[in-house]
Each structure stands twice: as structure tokens, then as C-alpha cells.
Design a protein around this motif. Structure first.
Motif, PDB file in Angstrom:
ATOM      1  N   ARG A  62      14.248  18.000 103.514  1.00 54.52           N
ATOM      2  CA  ARG A  62      15.265  17.112 102.945  1.00 54.52           C
ATOM      3  C   ARG A  62      16.361  17.941 102.287  1.00 54.52           C
ATOM      4  O   ARG A  62      16.100  19.001 101.753  1.00 54.52           O
ATOM      5  CB  ARG A  62      14.636  16.180 101.915  1.00 54.52           C
ATOM      6  N   GLY A  63      17.575  17.432 102.328  1.00 55.25           N
ATOM      7  CA  GLY A  63      18.683  18.084 101.632  1.00 55.25           C
ATOM      8  C   GLY A  63      19.336  19.220 102.391  1.00 55.25           C
ATOM      9  O   GLY A  63      20.286  19.817 101.896  1.00 55.25           O
ATOM     10  N   LEU A  64      18.860  19.541 103.583  1.00 49.26           N
ATOM     11  CA  LEU A  64      19.488  20.576 104.403  1.00 49.26           C
ATOM     12  C   LEU A  64      20.814  20.032 104.916  1.00 49.26           C
ATOM     13  O   LEU A  64      20.857  18.952 105.496  1.00 49.26           O
ATOM     14  CB  LEU A  64      18.584  20.954 105.574  1.00 49.26           C
ATOM     15  N   HIS A  65      21.896  20.782 104.686  1.00 54.06           N
ATOM     16  CA  HIS A  65      23.218  20.328 105.126  1.00 54.06           C
ATOM     17  C   HIS A  65      23.630  21.069 106.382  1.00 54.06           C
ATOM     18  O   HIS A  65      23.821  22.283 106.361  1.00 54.06           O
ATOM     19  CB  HIS A  65      24.261  20.547 104.029  1.00 54.06           C
ATOM     20  N   ILE A  66      23.738  20.327 107.480  1.00 55.65           N
ATOM     21  CA  ILE A  66      24.281  20.855 108.728  1.00 55.65           C
ATOM     22  C   ILE A  66      25.544  20.039 108.992  1.00 55.65           C
ATOM     23  O   ILE A  66      25.455  18.848 109.283  1.00 55.65           O
ATOM     24  CB  ILE A  66      23.291  20.705 109.902  1.00 55.65           C
ATOM     25  N   PRO A  67      26.717  20.636 108.860  1.00 52.85           N
ATOM     26  CA  PRO A  67      27.957  19.856 109.019  1.00 52.85           C
ATOM     27  C   PRO A  67      28.090  19.290 110.425  1.00 52.85           C
ATOM     28  O   PRO A  67      27.501  19.811 111.378  1.00 52.85           O
ATOM     29  CB  PRO A  67      29.056  20.869 108.728  1.00 52.85           C
ATOM     30  N   TRP A  74      31.301  10.200 118.874  1.00 54.68           N
ATOM     31  CA  TRP A  74      30.591   9.190 118.090  1.00 54.68           C
ATOM     32  C   TRP A  74      29.091   9.491 118.035  1.00 54.68           C
ATOM     33  O   TRP A  74      28.366   8.907 117.229  1.00 54.68           O
ATOM     34  CB  TRP A  74      30.842   7.793 118.669  1.00 54.68           C
ATOM     35  N   THR A  75      28.608  10.429 118.856  1.00 49.99           N
ATOM     36  CA  THR A  75      27.182  10.776 118.862  1.00 49.99           C
ATOM     37  C   THR A  75      26.824  11.808 117.801  1.00 49.99           C
ATOM     38  O   THR A  75      25.694  12.293 117.775  1.00 49.99           O
ATOM     39  CB  THR A  75      26.771  11.334 120.236  1.00 49.99           C
ATOM     40  N   ASN A  76      27.757  12.172 116.937  1.00 49.48           N
ATOM     41  CA  ASN A  76      27.500  13.173 115.904  1.00 49.48           C
ATOM     42  C   ASN A  76      26.367  12.733 114.977  1.00 49.48           C
ATOM     43  O   ASN A  76      26.096  11.542 114.818  1.00 49.48           O
ATOM     44  CB  ASN A  76      28.764  13.419 115.075  1.00 49.48           C
ATOM     45  N   HIS A  77      25.754  13.691 114.338  1.00 48.94           N
ATOM     46  CA  HIS A  77      24.618  13.450 113.449  1.00 48.94           C
ATOM     47  C   HIS A  77      25.076  13.265 112.002  1.00 48.94           C
ATOM     48  O   HIS A  77      26.190  13.629 111.640  1.00 48.94           O
ATOM     49  CB  HIS A  77      23.655  14.641 113.523  1.00 48.94           C
ATOM     50  N   ALA A  78      24.191  12.730 111.164  1.00 50.82           N
ATOM     51  CA  ALA A  78      24.442  12.640 109.719  1.00 50.82           C
ATOM     52  C   ALA A  78      24.163  14.012 109.118  1.00 50.82           C
ATOM     53  O   ALA A  78      23.100  14.594 109.370  1.00 50.82           O
ATOM     54  CB  ALA A  78      23.537  11.596 109.091  1.00 50.82           C
ATOM     55  N   PRO A  79      25.083  14.572 108.322  1.00 50.88           N
ATOM     56  CA  PRO A  79      24.936  15.944 107.834  1.00 50.88           C
ATOM     57  C   PRO A  79      23.683  16.213 106.995  1.00 50.88           C
ATOM     58  O   PRO A  79      23.100  17.272 107.079  1.00 50.88           O
ATOM     59  CB  PRO A  79      26.181  16.167 106.991  1.00 50.88           C
ATOM     60  N   ARG A  80      23.254  15.273 106.170  1.00 52.64           N
ATOM     61  CA  ARG A  80      22.111  15.518 105.285  1.00 52.64           C
ATOM     62  C   ARG A  80      20.894  14.662 105.626  1.00 52.64           C
ATOM     63  O   ARG A  80      20.126  14.294 104.747  1.00 52.64           O
ATOM     64  CB  ARG A  80      22.503  15.255 103.831  1.00 52.64           C
ATOM     65  N   ARG A  81      20.683  14.384 106.896  1.00 51.96           N
ATOM     66  CA  ARG A  81      19.549  13.537 107.260  1.00 51.96           C
ATOM     67  C   ARG A  81      18.226  14.285 107.059  1.00 51.96           C
ATOM     68  O   ARG A  81      18.187  15.512 107.027  1.00 51.96           O
ATOM     69  CB  ARG A  81      19.686  13.034 108.691  1.00 51.96           C
ATOM     70  N   THR A  82      17.139  13.530 106.935  1.00 56.39           N
ATOM     71  CA  THR A  82      15.810  14.107 106.793  1.00 56.39           C
ATOM     72  C   THR A  82      15.331  14.576 108.160  1.00 56.39           C
ATOM     73  O   THR A  82      15.406  13.847 109.135  1.00 56.39           O
ATOM     74  CB  THR A  82      14.837  13.054 106.224  1.00 56.39           C
TER      75      THR A  82
END
Length: 160
Positions: A62-67, A74-82
């Protein structure tokens, strides 16, 4: 046959070694989506606020930030997802037992590519007190002074 061979560090958590006493380390795979891997290949990630938890017999980061990937749509990911971590069952059982003791945390130390796969170095760590941190800094400074003095002695410059 993997395209890449060896270990290429993407991000490391240097602060963790200062704030925690490392008891044990584990290597875990990370479940990612396509745009996360592309963003990591650009060398972008931050372990600053990251930590791991054990929930229902599974380990999550949790809390890993991948920009977000710049060329993503539109298929991009959420930056701080679990993100789920991949470990062997016996390793997970050990982690469950150790974290139930109390006073022990799971802290990511490094995120890297190993033979083309994204891995995270996970540490079982106990938080340091302020005086422990000061002792570590004093010890490091003393070792640096000794190394300097030895270097001067080898060069023949004793009196400086």
C-alpha cells in the motif's frame, strides 16, 4: 528467455534503513497492470510512504506511488492503488506469525527489475528510537573520521 538479465533498481527506500532496524528480508513479485510496468521502465516510482500488510492470508503493498504512464490513454492505472505481492505460502505464514508479535512492520526497501520481472525487497523491521538513530549517526561519523585518518597516515600527512 528473458530480455533483461540481472537486477536494475527502479526505486529504493533509503529512509527505511535509518528509521527501522531490519530483522529479515524477503523478495516478492508484484502484481501490476500494463501501464504500471511501462511507467516503471521509465524509472518512475516512489517508496516514500509505502508499507505492506497481511490481509486474509495475502500480502498487499500500500502507498506505493507509480505515476500514470504519459502515453497512456483511458486505460491508465490509479497511481496509489493497492498492489498484491506474490510470496510462497510458507513465507506468508512466517510473516503472519512475526507481525502478530507486535512492534514489527513490513517495509519495502527496494523496487527493481530482476530478469525482466518487477520485484520488491520487503523487510521485516522494528522501529528505531531517537537515541538509536543518534547512536548510528555517531558511529558512522566515527568510522568516517578513522578512515580519513588512516588515509592521511598512508599518504604521510599526519599533522593535518
Amino acid at each position: 528467455m528473458p530480455k533483461e538479465v540481472g537486477r536494475k533498481v527502479i526505486a529504493s527506500n533509503r529512509r527505511a534503513r535509518h528509521d527501522y532496524a531490519i530483522l529479515d528480508t524477503y523478495e516478492a513479485g508484484v502484481v501490476l497492470v500494463g501501464t504500471e510496468v511501462k511507467s516503471l521502465r521509465d524509472g518512475k516510482a516512489s517508496l516514500a510512504d509505502a508499507f505492506a500488510t497481511v490481509d486474509d492470508g495475502e500480502v498487499f503493498l500500500r502507498g506505493l506511488h507509480i505515476p500514470e504512464y504519459v502515453q497512456g490513454t483511458w486505460t491508465n492505472h490509479a497511481p496509489r492503488r493497492t498492489r498484491k505481492l506474490l510470496l510462497h505460502r510458507n513465507e506468508i505464514e512466517k510473516l503472519i506469525g512475526k507481525t502478530k508479535e507486535g512492534g514489527v512492520s513490513l517495509v519495502p526497501l527496494a523496487l527493481y527489475f530482476k530478469d525482466g520481472k518487477v520485484k520488491v525487497e520487503l523487510a521485516l523491521a522494528r522501529g528505531k528510537k531517537a537515541y538509536d538513530k543518534r547512536q548510528a549517526i555517531a558511529k558512522r561519523d566515527a568510522q568516517r573520521e578513522v578512515a580519513k585518518a588512516m588515509g592521511r597516515a598512508v599518504k604521510g600527512k599526519y599533522g593535518r
